[in-house]
Design an enzyme around this catalytic site. Sequence first.
Site, PDB file in Angstrom:
ATOM      1  N   ASP A 190      -2.733 -72.010  76.343  1.00 26.24           N
ATOM      2  CA  ASP A 190      -2.929 -71.497  74.984  1.00 26.24           C
ATOM      3  C   ASP A 190      -2.209 -70.171  74.826  1.00 26.24           C
ATOM      4  O   ASP A 190      -2.359 -69.276  75.673  1.00 26.24           O
ATOM      5  CB  ASP A 190      -4.423 -71.232  74.726  1.00 26.24           C
ATOM      6  CG  ASP A 190      -5.179 -72.490  74.328  1.00 26.24           C
ATOM      7  OD1 ASP A 190      -4.562 -73.569  74.269  1.00 26.24           O
ATOM      8  OD2 ASP A 190      -6.395 -72.367  74.073  1.00 26.24           O
ATOM      9  N   LYS A 237      -2.654 -77.012  67.123  1.00 32.59           N
ATOM     10  CA  LYS A 237      -3.921 -77.676  66.789  1.00 32.59           C
ATOM     11  C   LYS A 237      -4.084 -77.846  65.285  1.00 32.59           C
ATOM     12  O   LYS A 237      -3.826 -76.921  64.515  1.00 32.59           O
ATOM     13  CB  LYS A 237      -5.098 -76.834  67.298  1.00 32.59           C
ATOM     14  CG  LYS A 237      -5.253 -76.799  68.808  1.00 32.59           C
ATOM     15  CD  LYS A 237      -6.484 -75.981  69.181  1.00 32.59           C
ATOM     16  CE  LYS A 237      -6.549 -75.655  70.667  1.00 32.59           C
ATOM     17  NZ  LYS A 237      -6.800 -76.811  71.519  1.00 32.59           N
ATOM     18  N   GLY A 295     -13.559 -72.047  75.627  1.00 36.59           N
ATOM     19  CA  GLY A 295     -13.829 -70.627  75.415  1.00 36.59           C
ATOM     20  C   GLY A 295     -15.001 -70.090  76.207  1.00 36.59           C
ATOM     21  O   GLY A 295     -15.560 -69.050  75.864  1.00 36.59           O
ATOM     22  N   ARG A 340     -16.146 -86.834  85.086  1.00 39.34           N
ATOM     23  CA  ARG A 340     -16.955 -87.762  85.883  1.00 39.34           C
ATOM     24  C   ARG A 340     -17.481 -88.900  85.019  1.00 39.34           C
ATOM     25  O   ARG A 340     -17.503 -90.058  85.446  1.00 39.34           O
ATOM     26  CB  ARG A 340     -18.129 -87.020  86.530  1.00 39.34           C
ATOM     27  CG  ARG A 340     -17.740 -86.218  87.762  1.00 39.34           C
ATOM     28  CD  ARG A 340     -18.992 -85.849  88.548  1.00 39.34           C
ATOM     29  NE  ARG A 340     -18.733 -84.945  89.640  1.00 39.34           N
ATOM     30  CZ  ARG A 340     -18.284 -85.318  90.842  1.00 39.34           C
ATOM     31  NH1 ARG A 340     -18.032 -86.590  91.097  1.00 39.34           N
ATOM     32  NH2 ARG A 340     -18.080 -84.432  91.789  1.00 39.34           N
ATOM     33  N   GLY A 345     -12.821 -74.593  79.831  1.00 39.94           N
ATOM     34  CA  GLY A 345     -13.585 -73.788  80.774  1.00 39.94           C
ATOM     35  C   GLY A 345     -12.863 -73.447  82.061  1.00 39.94           C
ATOM     36  O   GLY A 345     -13.397 -72.725  82.905  1.00 39.94           O
ATOM     37  N   GLY A 354      -7.071 -72.471  78.305  1.00 42.79           N
ATOM     38  CA  GLY A 354      -7.096 -71.795  77.013  1.00 42.79           C
ATOM     39  C   GLY A 354      -7.287 -70.321  77.202  1.00 42.79           C
ATOM     40  O   GLY A 354      -6.370 -69.575  77.548  1.00 42.79           O
TER      41      GLY A 354
END
Lengths: 176, 299
Positions: free
Chosen positions: B29, B86, B158, B170, B219, B240
């Site tokens: 990002d 985006k 974020g 998973r 994350g 990001g």
Amino acid sequence: MTLEALGVSGVAVRLPEQMNDLSGLIIPGGESTAIGKLMRTYGFYDAIRQQHGAGMAVWGTCAGAILMAREVLDALPDQEELGLMDLAVRRNAYGRQVDSFEADVEVRGVEGGPFTGVFIRAPWIESVGDGVDVLASHDGHIVAAQEGDLMATTFHPELTGDPRVHRYFLDSVIGA
Amino acid sequence: MSESGSTTTGTGRVKTGLAEMLKGGVIMDVVNAEQAKIAEDAGAVAVMALERVPADIRASGGVARMADPTIVEQVVAAVSIPVMAKCRIGHFVEAQVLQSLGVDYIDESEVLTPVDEEHHVNKWDFAVPFVCGCRNLGEALRRIAEGAAMVRTKGEPGTGNVVEAVRHIRTVHDEIAWLKGLRPEQLFTAAKDLQAPYDLVKWIAENGKLPVVNFSAGGIATPADAALMMQLGCDGVFVGSGIFKSGDPSKRAKAIVEATTHFEDAEIIARVSRNLGEAMVGINISDIPDAERMQERGW
């Protein structure tokens, strides 16, 4: 995957020492800047030149073709070329992703009709030296070339499931 | 798709093919040309141009929209790697605008505020390819049915907390394994349960994988986080806020790129993880009110 279908075992090369016993190396598509930086950090430039000198054939597709060239047009200032093949290659020659395309190309030495070329943010080969054979052209630009045991394609045979260009590399480039 | 002479643009193979070329790489990002250059220099395979990174969107609240076209154009001009941008979920006009600006991929993203709570963009209408988020296989297949040429597991954007990203990858893989074990007549019911088209469900059961590239997002903050997601079987990572919200973005960006390439080599991951300065401050998922969880956006 295509290689396995042809009865050849492939390895994913992430470190130079993994090239020690290879008959051939395929430098894949991707971003030539990103691949080039990692190649420099891990000492691939000299190692590939050395292994090629010792008989390892090399095939570069798209970004790989850019890295193999003697000269790159529209390169970033710090971009380093392997300079293996006597080619001048233009990066992102056709434009951005919306300009990416498919087209049938006739590849010299590849039997069985035209090959579906998948060109993704592709370069083209602007000019070649005397010792280089042109294998394919599209719309007036060279898109595949061979110089002894070196081959460059600006399109992506691995995305088609058609193994004929891989077969050609195994039969007519390795050992040439 | 459009044909001119002997060439055809905008084909499925050309759209999914670009994502194939990004495999094994890191997409970062960025909010301006300077950050885009740092990302490119660090070895990013693409950048995501946006007005604010998810951590700042989260902090400032309000409605988050497509970036100002000026930012997108400046990023496009600054780098030679692919540029993504985006649009809001369902906002097909933002998507049209981004396509006209020459971006290489559109992310129809839950990080921005959705404009349609029932429909996503009909991505078949576009020559530019789309990537969309998913938390499970059904969501991934619904997006692919709408024309997405790449998916990414959502994680929780974020936060600098990779726990949701792990949960989502998973889940997708567990559901693929489950489909593989079903008998043909069970696949009809599976399609109903997954709320996904039967043809795609059948394809997954036969092939044991997604038909498009799947990156991990939401994350990832450290080289080890990136390598973890790679070992869990994703094809590449989006980072990001994790880079430009950290102490030394350039160094951390390079380290995450190397860890993503050498994701099975603990010695390399250890070496690149040294002295990276401060990581972004993380958020515990339980501290985020339900209404502010971005991953819940998307239908």
